[in-house]
Structures are given as C-alpha cells and as structure tokens.
Write a protein that holds these residues in place. Structure first.
Motif, PDB file in Angstrom:
ATOM      1  N   LEU A 186       0.830  -1.198   0.000  1.00 57.92           N
ATOM      2  CA  LEU A 186       0.000   0.000   0.000  1.00 57.92           C
ATOM      3  C   LEU A 186       0.872   1.259   0.000  1.00 57.92           C
ATOM      4  CD1 LEU A 186      -2.841   1.162   0.089  1.00 57.92           C
ATOM      5  CD2 LEU A 186      -2.794   0.900   2.562  1.00 57.92           C
ATOM      6  N   HIS A 187       2.004   1.209   0.687  1.00 55.15           N
ATOM      7  CA  HIS A 187       2.886   2.386   0.715  1.00 55.15           C
ATOM      8  C   HIS A 187       3.392   2.730  -0.682  1.00 55.15           C
ATOM      9  CE1 HIS A 187       5.911  -0.803   0.808  1.00 55.15           C
ATOM     10  NE2 HIS A 187       6.738   0.093   0.324  1.00 55.15           N
ATOM     11  N   GLN A 188       3.517   1.717  -1.535  1.00 58.15           N
ATOM     12  CA  GLN A 188       3.986   1.977  -2.893  1.00 58.15           C
ATOM     13  C   GLN A 188       2.932   2.750  -3.682  1.00 58.15           C
ATOM     14  OE1 GLN A 188       6.237  -1.230  -4.360  1.00 58.15           O
ATOM     15  NE2 GLN A 188       6.189  -0.520  -6.458  1.00 58.15           N
ATOM     16  N   VAL A 189       1.657   2.441  -3.469  1.00 58.87           N
ATOM     17  CA  VAL A 189       0.579   3.193  -4.120  1.00 58.87           C
ATOM     18  C   VAL A 189       0.573   4.625  -3.594  1.00 58.87           C
ATOM     19  CG1 VAL A 189      -1.923   3.409  -4.409  1.00 58.87           C
ATOM     20  CG2 VAL A 189      -0.849   1.146  -4.532  1.00 58.87           C
ATOM     21  N   LEU A 190       0.611   4.779  -2.270  1.00 56.51           N
ATOM     22  CA  LEU A 190       0.556   6.108  -1.665  1.00 56.51           C
ATOM     23  C   LEU A 190       1.737   6.970  -2.078  1.00 56.51           C
ATOM     24  CD1 LEU A 190      -0.613   5.103   1.923  1.00 56.51           C
ATOM     25  CD2 LEU A 190      -2.012   6.026   0.065  1.00 56.51           C
ATOM     26  N   SER A 191       2.906   6.351  -2.281  1.00 55.40           N
ATOM     27  CA  SER A 191       4.103   7.109  -2.639  1.00 55.40           C
ATOM     28  C   SER A 191       4.299   7.222  -4.148  1.00 55.40           C
ATOM     29  CB  SER A 191       5.345   6.471  -2.011  1.00 55.40           C
ATOM     30  OG  SER A 191       5.712   5.296  -2.709  1.00 55.40           O
ATOM     31  N   ASN A 192       3.331   6.742  -4.926  1.00 58.13           N
ATOM     32  CA  ASN A 192       3.426   6.768  -6.396  1.00 58.13           C
ATOM     33  C   ASN A 192       4.683   6.034  -6.867  1.00 58.13           C
ATOM     34  OD1 ASN A 192       2.138   7.424  -8.813  1.00 58.13           O
ATOM     35  ND2 ASN A 192       3.407   9.226  -9.118  1.00 58.13           N
ATOM     36  N   ALA A 193       4.984   4.930  -6.184  1.00 57.86           N
ATOM     37  CA  ALA A 193       6.112   4.036  -6.485  1.00 57.86           C
ATOM     38  C   ALA A 193       7.482   4.664  -6.237  1.00 57.86           C
ATOM     39  CB  ALA A 193       6.028   3.490  -7.903  1.00 57.86           C
ATOM     40  N   ILE A 194       7.515   5.764  -5.486  1.00 53.38           N
ATOM     41  CA  ILE A 194       8.804   6.360  -5.129  1.00 53.38           C
ATOM     42  C   ILE A 194       9.491   5.500  -4.073  1.00 53.38           C
ATOM     43  CG2 ILE A 194       9.899   8.345  -4.015  1.00 53.38           C
ATOM     44  CD1 ILE A 194       7.778  10.072  -5.479  1.00 53.38           C
ATOM     45  N   TYR A 195       8.701   5.036  -3.086  1.00 57.32           N
ATOM     46  CA  TYR A 195       9.230   4.159  -2.044  1.00 57.32           C
ATOM     47  C   TYR A 195       8.865   2.728  -2.409  1.00 57.32           C
ATOM     48  CZ  TYR A 195       9.631   8.563   0.334  1.00 57.32           C
ATOM     49  OH  TYR A 195       9.942   9.849   0.649  1.00 57.32           O
ATOM     50  N   LYS A 196       9.831   1.941  -2.736  1.00 55.01           N
ATOM     51  CA  LYS A 196       9.625   0.571  -3.180  1.00 55.01           C
ATOM     52  C   LYS A 196       9.724  -0.401  -2.009  1.00 55.01           C
ATOM     53  CE  LYS A 196      10.591   1.483  -7.801  1.00 55.01           C
ATOM     54  NZ  LYS A 196       9.482   2.206  -8.262  1.00 55.01           N
ATOM     55  N   SER A 197       8.990  -1.491  -2.116  1.00 50.62           N
ATOM     56  CA  SER A 197       9.127  -2.576  -1.152  1.00 50.62           C
ATOM     57  C   SER A 197      10.450  -3.277  -1.412  1.00 50.62           C
ATOM     58  CB  SER A 197       8.004  -3.594  -1.322  1.00 50.62           C
ATOM     59  OG  SER A 197       6.769  -3.025  -1.059  1.00 50.62           O
ATOM     60  N   GLY A 225     -12.581   1.108   5.293  1.00 53.06           N
ATOM     61  CA  GLY A 225     -12.845   0.527   3.985  1.00 53.06           C
ATOM     62  C   GLY A 225     -13.307   1.514   2.934  1.00 53.06           C
ATOM     63  N   ASP A 226     -13.948   2.606   3.357  1.00 50.26           N
ATOM     64  CA  ASP A 226     -14.456   3.591   2.398  1.00 50.26           C
ATOM     65  C   ASP A 226     -13.438   4.686   2.076  1.00 50.26           C
ATOM     66  OD1 ASP A 226     -14.566   4.673   4.969  1.00 50.26           O
ATOM     67  OD2 ASP A 226     -16.335   5.878   4.525  1.00 50.26           O
ATOM     68  N   LYS A 227     -12.253   4.619   2.694  1.00 49.73           N
ATOM     69  CA  LYS A 227     -11.227   5.652   2.465  1.00 49.73           C
ATOM     70  C   LYS A 227     -10.586   5.476   1.099  1.00 49.73           C
ATOM     71  CE  LYS A 227     -11.743   7.472   6.447  1.00 49.73           C
ATOM     72  NZ  LYS A 227     -12.581   8.605   6.566  1.00 49.73           N
ATOM     73  N   LEU A 228     -10.384   6.584   0.411  1.00 48.37           N
ATOM     74  CA  LEU A 228      -9.792   6.560  -0.917  1.00 48.37           C
ATOM     75  C   LEU A 228      -8.273   6.378  -0.818  1.00 48.37           C
ATOM     76  CD1 LEU A 228     -10.711   6.807  -3.852  1.00 48.37           C
ATOM     77  CD2 LEU A 228     -10.189   9.235  -3.710  1.00 48.37           C
ATOM     78  N   ILE A 229      -7.771   5.422  -1.580  1.00 47.53           N
ATOM     79  CA  ILE A 229      -6.341   5.132  -1.632  1.00 47.53           C
ATOM     80  C   ILE A 229      -5.837   5.593  -2.994  1.00 47.53           C
ATOM     81  CG2 ILE A 229      -4.599   3.298  -1.558  1.00 47.53           C
ATOM     82  CD1 ILE A 229      -6.238   3.673   1.065  1.00 47.53           C
ATOM     83  N   LYS A 230      -4.857   6.477  -2.997  1.00 47.42           N
ATOM     84  CA  LYS A 230      -4.303   6.993  -4.250  1.00 47.42           C
ATOM     85  C   LYS A 230      -2.947   7.616  -3.946  1.00 47.42           C
ATOM     86  CE  LYS A 230      -6.488  11.488  -3.853  1.00 47.42           C
ATOM     87  NZ  LYS A 230      -7.248  12.511  -4.516  1.00 47.42           N
ATOM     88  N   PRO A 231      -2.153   7.863  -4.976  1.00 48.17           N
ATOM     89  CA  PRO A 231      -0.870   8.513  -4.733  1.00 48.17           C
ATOM     90  C   PRO A 231      -1.076   9.894  -4.100  1.00 48.17           C
ATOM     91  CG  PRO A 231      -0.901   7.540  -6.918  1.00 48.17           C
ATOM     92  CD  PRO A 231      -2.298   7.452  -6.380  1.00 48.17           C
ATOM     93  N   ALA A 232      -0.203  10.234  -3.168  1.00 51.73           N
ATOM     94  CA  ALA A 232      -0.253  11.544  -2.514  1.00 51.73           C
ATOM     95  C   ALA A 232      -0.089  12.644  -3.560  1.00 51.73           C
ATOM     96  CB  ALA A 232       0.835  11.648  -1.458  1.00 51.73           C
ATOM     97  N   HIS A 233      -0.927  13.659  -3.502  1.00 49.34           N
ATOM     98  CA  HIS A 233      -0.904  14.700  -4.537  1.00 49.34           C
ATOM     99  C   HIS A 233       0.447  15.414  -4.619  1.00 49.34           C
ATOM    100  CE1 HIS A 233      -2.116  17.208  -1.077  1.00 49.34           C
ATOM    101  NE2 HIS A 233      -1.545  18.196  -1.736  1.00 49.34           N
TER     102      HIS A 233
END
Length: 86
Positions: free
Chosen positions: A2-13, A37-45
């Motif tokens: 999930l951190h990879q989605v939030l960081s727009n793949a800047i922080y890799k696993s 569950g209803d929270k939107l998950i997307k890369p940080a603006h």
C-alpha cells in the motif's frame, strides 16, 4: 505494498529473506495499518507532477483489499497490475 501506491512508487518494497541462525534466537514483529474501507487510496498529490504522473488509479481501501484477496500474494507482479494504463 500500500505504501507503494501512496508514494506513487517512489518508495519501493524491498524483497528480503531470513537466514536461520541456530545459535541465536530471532524475534520478528509484523505491523499492519488499515484505513477505513471507504477511504480513498491513491498517490499523494505532492508526489504527482507533470513529469511524474499518478501510476495508480484511485480506489477505496475495500477495493484494494478485494484486489489483493482476489489476485493473491504474487510479489511485485501484484503491485504492477494495480498501475493505471497510460
């Protein structure tokens, strides 16, 4: 992942493995974070720019969880399949 989605793949696993040491005890701790569950998950603006567009489409955490459960744990392939088509 999930951190990879939030960081727009800047922080890799990082892939890692453990080598067992029969002479020394090892302790592992797992930490999980789960938004509602209803929270939107997307890369940080702040991490999305003209030169670095969003790699992942927005989805709710329930949609993300459903995707993970449906596709199974497949390592890096799984996160790659979340990427938005360009």
């Amino acid at each position: 992942m999930l951190h990879q989605v939030l960081s727009n793949a800047i922080y890799k696993s990082v892939e890692h493995r453990v080598i067992v040491n029969s002479k020394k005890e090892r302790l592992s701790l797992a930490f999980f974070y789960n938004p509602g569950g209803d929270k939107l998950i997307k890369p940080a603006h702040q991490l999305v720019t003209k030169d670095c567009p969003a790699l992942y489409s927005p989805m709710t955490f329930n949609e993300y969880r459903s995707f993970i459960r449906t596709k199974g744990l497949t390592g890096k392939c799984q996160i790659e399949s979340l990427k938005s088509p360009r």
